[in-house]
Structure formats: structure tokens, C-alpha cells
Design a protein around this motif. Structure first.
Motif, mmCIF file in Angstrom:
data_model
loop_
_atom_site.group_PDB
_atom_site.id
_atom_site.type_symbol
_atom_site.label_atom_id
_atom_site.label_comp_id
_atom_site.label_asym_id
_atom_site.label_seq_id
_atom_site.Cartn_x
_atom_site.Cartn_y
_atom_site.Cartn_z
ATOM 1 N N ASN B 104 -21.983 1.301 1.522
ATOM 2 C CA ASN B 104 -20.604 1.339 1.961
ATOM 3 C C ASN B 104 -20.014 2.648 1.447
ATOM 4 O OD1 ASN B 104 -17.829 1.117 2.020
ATOM 5 N ND2 ASN B 104 -17.921 -1.095 1.774
ATOM 6 N N GLN B 106 -17.102 4.111 1.459
ATOM 7 C CA GLN B 106 -15.865 4.149 0.663
ATOM 8 C C GLN B 106 -16.126 3.720 -0.777
ATOM 9 O OE1 GLN B 106 -13.317 5.635 1.523
ATOM 10 N NE2 GLN B 106 -13.650 5.787 3.730
ATOM 11 N N ILE B 107 -17.014 2.725 -0.919
ATOM 12 C CA ILE B 107 -17.331 2.264 -2.267
ATOM 13 C C ILE B 107 -18.085 3.358 -3.028
ATOM 14 C CG2 ILE B 107 -18.778 0.628 -3.549
ATOM 15 C CD1 ILE B 107 -17.810 -1.537 -1.677
ATOM 16 N N TYR B 160 -4.522 6.797 0.730
ATOM 17 C CA TYR B 160 -5.298 7.041 1.945
ATOM 18 C C TYR B 160 -4.538 7.957 2.904
ATOM 19 C CZ TYR B 160 -8.487 6.072 5.801
ATOM 20 O OH TYR B 160 -9.402 6.182 6.810
ATOM 21 N N ASP B 172 -6.006 -0.238 12.141
ATOM 22 C CA ASP B 172 -7.361 -0.708 11.876
ATOM 23 C C ASP B 172 -8.058 0.110 10.791
ATOM 24 O OD1 ASP B 172 -7.270 -2.807 13.533
ATOM 25 O OD2 ASP B 172 -8.698 -2.045 15.029
ATOM 26 N N GLU B 173 -7.816 1.406 10.857
ATOM 27 C CA GLU B 173 -8.442 2.295 9.875
ATOM 28 C C GLU B 173 -7.941 1.970 8.463
ATOM 29 O OE1 GLU B 173 -8.162 6.238 11.582
ATOM 30 O OE2 GLU B 173 -9.039 7.057 9.747
ATOM 31 N N MET B 175 -6.637 -0.861 7.490
ATOM 32 C CA MET B 175 -7.162 -2.191 7.135
ATOM 33 C C MET B 175 -8.593 -2.077 6.606
ATOM 34 S SD MET B 175 -5.307 -5.049 8.144
ATOM 35 C CE MET B 175 -6.028 -6.153 9.328
ATOM 36 N N GLU B 176 -9.419 -1.357 7.364
ATOM 37 C CA GLU B 176 -10.820 -1.186 6.982
ATOM 38 C C GLU B 176 -10.922 -0.579 5.583
ATOM 39 O OE1 GLU B 176 -15.066 -0.742 8.700
ATOM 40 O OE2 GLU B 176 -13.312 -1.631 9.614
ATOM 41 N N TRP B 179 -9.909 -3.170 2.998
ATOM 42 C CA TRP B 179 -10.938 -4.201 2.820
ATOM 43 C C TRP B 179 -12.129 -3.673 2.035
ATOM 44 C CZ3 TRP B 179 -11.930 -9.010 6.000
ATOM 45 C CH2 TRP B 179 -10.720 -9.593 6.413
ATOM 46 N N GLU B 180 -12.467 -2.393 2.322
ATOM 47 C CA GLU B 180 -13.593 -1.801 1.601
ATOM 48 C C GLU B 180 -13.303 -1.730 0.113
ATOM 49 O OE1 GLU B 180 -14.170 1.832 3.684
ATOM 50 O OE2 GLU B 180 -15.595 0.945 5.086
ATOM 51 N N GLU B 182 -11.661 -3.982 -1.405
ATOM 52 C CA GLU B 182 -11.502 -5.375 -1.814
ATOM 53 C C GLU B 182 -10.083 -5.927 -1.786
ATOM 54 O OE1 GLU B 182 -13.710 -5.619 -5.458
ATOM 55 O OE2 GLU B 182 -15.620 -5.645 -4.407
ATOM 56 N N PHE B 184 -8.230 -7.900 0.853
ATOM 57 C CA PHE B 184 -8.479 -8.481 2.174
ATOM 58 C C PHE B 184 -7.188 -8.968 2.816
ATOM 59 C CE2 PHE B 184 -12.155 -9.470 -0.612
ATOM 60 C CZ PHE B 184 -12.991 -8.495 -0.110
ATOM 61 N N ASP B 186 -4.133 -9.280 5.850
ATOM 62 C CA ASP B 186 -4.104 -9.417 7.302
ATOM 63 C C ASP B 186 -3.024 -8.508 7.901
ATOM 64 O OD1 ASP B 186 -1.758 -10.712 6.801
ATOM 65 O OD2 ASP B 186 -2.582 -12.720 7.084
ATOM 66 N N ASP B 187 -2.927 -8.578 9.198
ATOM 67 C CA ASP B 187 -2.043 -7.707 9.947
ATOM 68 C C ASP B 187 -0.595 -7.735 9.449
ATOM 69 O OD1 ASP B 187 -3.026 -6.068 11.963
ATOM 70 O OD2 ASP B 187 -1.595 -6.968 13.384
#
Lengths: 338, 221
Positions: B104, B106-107, B160, B172-173, B175-176, B179-180, B182, B184, B186-187
Motif C-alpha cells: 500500500n 500511502q502506508i 493531503y 473519492d481521492e 476518502m481513499e 482509509w489508507e 486507517e 474509515f 463515510d461520505d
């Protein structure tokens, strides 16, 4: 063995003895001996014969009864050669020798297949390690060239990665040797990693994630558990609620165990099929709906790996409402947690 | 600029990693021959090494052990062997981190930057956002003598956006990215976070800095 069958084997011998006694009797009558001798000699011969075969019978009866008792108590029957005491009569000795020889040959044969399987597993592992590099490279190329097309390829790559991972664990699940490493691991880390792995799909399907009570640690192989969780989460995505999909992951402490639950609000499983989902190749009513493409491997493999790791796996569901899979980590001397 | 040495025998992966890390502000060097590898690593004067474990002729774990004997150079091991025992062994041989292929990205990036921050004493824990300063260790935005605290998510989003400054970043970017790392969310939570972040920027008098591009995403100008 019973006495009747034992005597049946001696039919020829008994017939010859009776013939001999009959001949002697004829001689005794011909030579006009007295009545005492006429009775004493045949009776004496018959009694002596009986005395000679009785110990033979009892020794064998004892030996074979003992043999069957041992077999009864033995889970792996083929180990009988190891614990059977050497008998002190000739045919018993021969029997033991035969058992030992066939046993040895069988073990050699089984080992041959064990070796073949181990060998195949090693090849699969090697192959999977090889294929990970091109996957990683492709993902890096995508990262450097982000657009709509590469994003789609990225999703397909994730699928490939998941399938290779499944093959790896399938190979691991079939070998006898221990292939895991138990270490203290945090549930939070395990769950985070599993969700992170599925982030693209979860985000695309607009899942809302609810994680709570995950502060516990368990002694287990983290990689195996992440793989199992991954299978469960993939199912949750596949059979999601189309309106507002949710995924809840939490743990609860029991007296004897700690339970990690993964609950979704998806389409659920038809009544009566809940336990069959762990069977190999079982796709159920949901899986046969064409767009879901169920393989019937994920949960089967999860169950198999859980058994190997010594944890329990259970599933509850209500059709149209939810599915909840629980992983049960027992608290014992090998598997303690705080 | 921090220098990272890539020790990886797959040419394409090496090349792509180089492009990606250079884009993220690192200077990249890599080894082309794997003879005398320990000495080459030490001679490279890098700040961090990305070390593949499956190298031709030499074992990465052995290299790691050899380097560790004479230097405390940060080492991140990259491997395709995904099991606990190998991970433990690598850590025992003195590697600082362990990532498995396909990693991953980003990690990996987060591991690199945290490792570099930990090992360099002149480490900069502040990002210059022109009109304001983002303090990494306190998770605050500062402008002159005023400062506002950010929540974990707001902090990550702003960081970011600074990285992608003057570019439109889709929801989306973001969000991704979250999530990467950690979170998580939602919209709806993202919308709330963006609104609050904008509010906090305005508290410092930074209006119009965080723009919404309808149907496309957000942009920090």
C-alpha cells in the motif's frame, strides 16, 4: 474367536484320531482284550488329545481378544504394530511380522504423498511470491499514471491479488505441518488492515463502517486472521444492502473466550443454509444469482484455517436483514489475552 | 532533500518507485549490481534504504544484518513473503519496518516519513502552507501568533490538500487517502469534516482558501 470355529479348523485331525481309535478298537476286539482296556485306551487317547488342544485354544483366544481390544482403543488403527506384544506361538509371530511389514509399506506410501503435497505447496508458495512482484509493479505504474482506465485496472488487480492469496492459504490449509506463528496481536490492527485491504470496494459501494470495542489483544497468527476477515468482508461487500450498506466490527469478552464479530446489513442467508455455507463448493441460493459469482471457497477455507488455528467460527443470519460472522478466540494457556 | 536508496532487482518496480518517491519530494538512488551490496549501501550515504529480500545471489536478511553491524541506517524491507515468521526474522535482523508486495503506497510513504522524522535530529515537523503553517507534532494550524487545533481527520485532509496544492482533488481521492491511513469515514462525515476545516481556516482569517469545485471535488489555492 469361538470354540466351535476353532474345532472346525481341526476337523481333519479329529477325524484321523477317531479313525485311529476305531482301528485300535478293532485290534483290541480281534485280540480279545478285556473290557477295561477296550474302554480305557480310546478314552485315554481322546482326553489326552483334548488336553493338548485346549491350551492352544486359550492362548490364541487371549491373543486375538487382546488384539481387538487394542484396535478398538486406537484412533489410528495402523499403529497397532507398534503396541502389539510379540506372541509366543508361531502363527502369531508370523501375523505380527506381516502386520509390521504392511504397516511399514503403508507409512512409506503415505509419506510419499505427504512429500508430494508438501512439494506442491512449496511450489505454489514460490509461484505466488513470484507473481506478487508483477502485481506490485503494476500497482506502482497505476499510482504514477492515475486516470479512469487505470483505476479500473487497479480494481481488477486487487481481485487477482485476492485470488492468489486464496490459493496460497488453500495450499497452506492442506498440509500437516504447522505453518503459522502465534504472537500477541491487537484486534484493532488486524481489523484496520483487513478493512484497508478492501478500501476501494468499500468506498465504491458507499459502505459506512462502524468499529468499536477493539482494544483487546489475542494470541494468534495475524496474517491468517486477516486473511479470514478478508474473506468475510468480501462476502459482506458481495451480498451488501443496496441502499445503505453498513459494516460493523466489534469484539466482546466472554468468560472463556473473546469474540470478534463482523456484522453487515446485507441480504442475509436463507434459513437452513447458515451452517452449510462452510461446506466446500456450497454457493446457496444467493450465490447462484448470476451477478454474485460465488465460488464456495472463501468460508470453507476460513473454517478450515480457523480449525487449524484452534479458534471457532460461527455464523448467524436473518434473510433480508443481516449476516454476522463471529471468530471465537478461546482463553486458555496457549491462547490467553488481557 | 532526504535521499532514499532502493535495492530491488526488478527493474520496472525500481523505476516506478523512483518516479513515485521523487514526486513526493525525495532524492532517489538505486543499485544496479548486487555484488558487494553491503559496502555499496554504506557508501551511498543515504538517509533510508528500501531493501528487497529476494535478491539475486544474496539474501536480503543477511545484508540487513551486515549493514546493522556497522550502521543505524533506517531500513525498510520489501518482500513478497507474507508470513509472520519472515516478518519477525527481518525485525530481528535489525530492519525498522517490513512491507509486503503489493504494498500500500500511502502506508509505505507514511512509514518512510515517520522513520525519517524519528531518525533525523534536524527533522522538520512543520509544513509551510504559505498563508499558514501546519504543525505536524501538535496537529494545529498556525498563523502568526494564532493557532487552531485540528482533529485527526481534519489534519489528514489538510495535509493531503497541501500536498496536492492548486490541483482539484476528488472526494473519492480524499476518502481513499483517509482509509489508507486507517480513518474509515463515510461520505457524510467527509462533508462535515470539510465544512469544519473550512470554518477553522476562516477563524484564522483565511477565507476562500479551500474551494469547492462542484461535481469535481476540492482545491486548496
Amino acid at each position: 474367536m469361538n470354540f466351535r470355529n476353532f474345532i472346525k479348523d481341526k476337523v481333519l485331525q479329529i477325524f484321523l484320531i477317531i479313525f485311529g481309535v476305531f482301528t485300535i478298537e478293532v485290534f483290541l476286539i480281534c485280540f480279545n482284550c478285556n473290557l477295561f482296556l477296550k474302554i480305557y485306551i480310546p478314552v485315554c487317547i481322546l482326553i489326552l488329545y483334548l488336553i493338548s488342544i485346549l491350551p492352544e485354544y486359550f492362548i490364541r483366544k487371549k491373543f486375538y481378544n487382546n488384539l481387538f481390544d487394542l484396535l478398538e482403543g486406537l484412533e489410528d488403527k495402523y499403529l497397532i504394530a507398534e503396541i502389539l506384544q510379540k506372541p509366543n506361538f508361531e502363527d502369531g509371530k508370523i501375523l505380527k511380522e506381516i502386520i509390521e511389514i504392511t504397516d511399514k509399506s503403508m507409512i512409506e506410501n503415505v509419506n510419499k504423498y505427504k512429500y508430494l503435497q508438501e512439494d506442491y505447496k512449496e511450489y505454489i508458495e514460490l509461484w505466488i511470491h513470484e507473481v506478487k512482484t508483477p502485481i506490485a509493479t503494476s500497482k506502482m505504474i497505476i499510482e504514477n499514471n492515475k486516470n479512469e482506465a487505470t483505476k479500473k485496472i487497479d480494481e481488477e488487480l486487487d481481485k487477482i491479488d485476492n485470488y492468489t492469496e486464496q490459493a496460497l492459504f488453500y495450499a497452506r490449509s492442506n498440509v500437516v505441518s504447522q505453518d503459522y506463528y502465534i504472537k500477541k496481536s491487537s484486534l484493532q490492527d488486524i481489523v484496520n488492515e483487513a478493512i484497508c485491504k478492501n478500501r476501494t470496494n468499500l468506498i465504491n459501494e458507499k459502505f459506512s463502517i462502524n468499529l468499536h470495542d477493539l482494544e483487546a489483544t489475542v494470541n494468534t497468527d495475524k496474517k491468517w486472521i486477516i486473511f479470514i476477515l478478508n474473506q468475510i468482508i468480501q462476502n459482506s461487500i458481495k451480498y451488501r444492502n443496496l441502499k445503505s450498506p453498513e459494516l460493523e466490527i466489534y469484539s466482546k469478552k466472554g468468560k472463556e473466550n473473546i469474540i470478534l464479530c463482523v456484522k453487515d446489513n446485507g441480504i442475509g442467508i436463507k434459513k437452513g443454509e447458515e451452517q452449510r455455507v462452510f461446506e466446500k463448493g456450497f454457493t446457496g441460493t444467493n450465490g447462484r444469482v448470476s451477478n454474485h459469482k460465488s465460488t464456495g471457497i472463501g468460508l470453507y477455507l476460513s473454517k478450515k484455517l480457523s480449525d487449524k488455528l484452534g479458534i471457532g467460527i460461527d455464523l448467524r443470519s436473518e434473510e433480508g436483514k443481516f449476516t454476522e460472522v463471529s471468530l471465537i478466540f478461546p482463553r486458555n494457556s496457549y491462547n490467553s489475552f488481557e | 532533500m532526504k535521499k532514499i536508496l532502493i535495492v530491488e532487482d526488478d527493474e520496472k518496480l525500481r523505476e516506478e518507485l523512483k518516479i513515485f518517491l521523487e514526486k513526493n519530494g525525495y532524492e532517489i538512488d538505486y543499485l544496479e549490481s548486487f555484488d558487494n551490496i553491503t559496502q555499496n549501501i554504506l557508501d551511498s550515504k543515504s538517509d533510508l534504504v528500501l531493501l528487497d529480500i529476494n535478491l539475486p545471489r544474496v539474501d536480503g536478511e543477511y545484508v540487513c544484518k551486515e549493514v546493522r553491524k556497522v550502521s543505524s541506517l533506517p531500513i525498510i524491507i520489501i518482500t513478497s513473503r507474507n508470513n509472520e515468521i519472515d516478518e519477525l526474522l527481518s525485525i530481528n535482523y535489525g530492519a525498522d519496518h517490513y512491507v509486503t508486495k503489493p504494498f500500500n503506497i500511502q502506508i509505505l510513504l507514511a512509514k518512510i516519513s515517520s522513520l525519517l522524522r524519528r531518525t533525523s535530529f534536524d527533522g522538520n515537523d512543520k509544513i509551510d502552507g504559505k498563508e499558514f503553517i501546519l504543525n505536524l507534532s501538535k496537529s494545529t494550524i498556525e498563523k502568526k501568533d494564532k493557532q487552531v487545533e485540528l482533529t485527526k481527520n481534519e489534519f489528514k485532509i489538510l495535509k493531503y490538500l497541501i500536498e496536492k496544492r492548486n490541483k482539484i482533488v476528488s472526494r473519492d481521492e480524499i476518502m481513499e487517502y483517509l482509509w489508507e491511513s486507517e480513518s474509515f469515514i463515510d461520505d457524510n462525515t467527509l462533508t462535515v469534516n470539510i465544512t469544519r476545516l473550512r470554518g477553522k481556516l476562516e477563524e484564522l482569517g483565511l477565507k476562500e482558501l479551500l474551494q469547492t469545485k462542484r461535481g469535481q471535488g476540492y482545491m486548496l489555492v
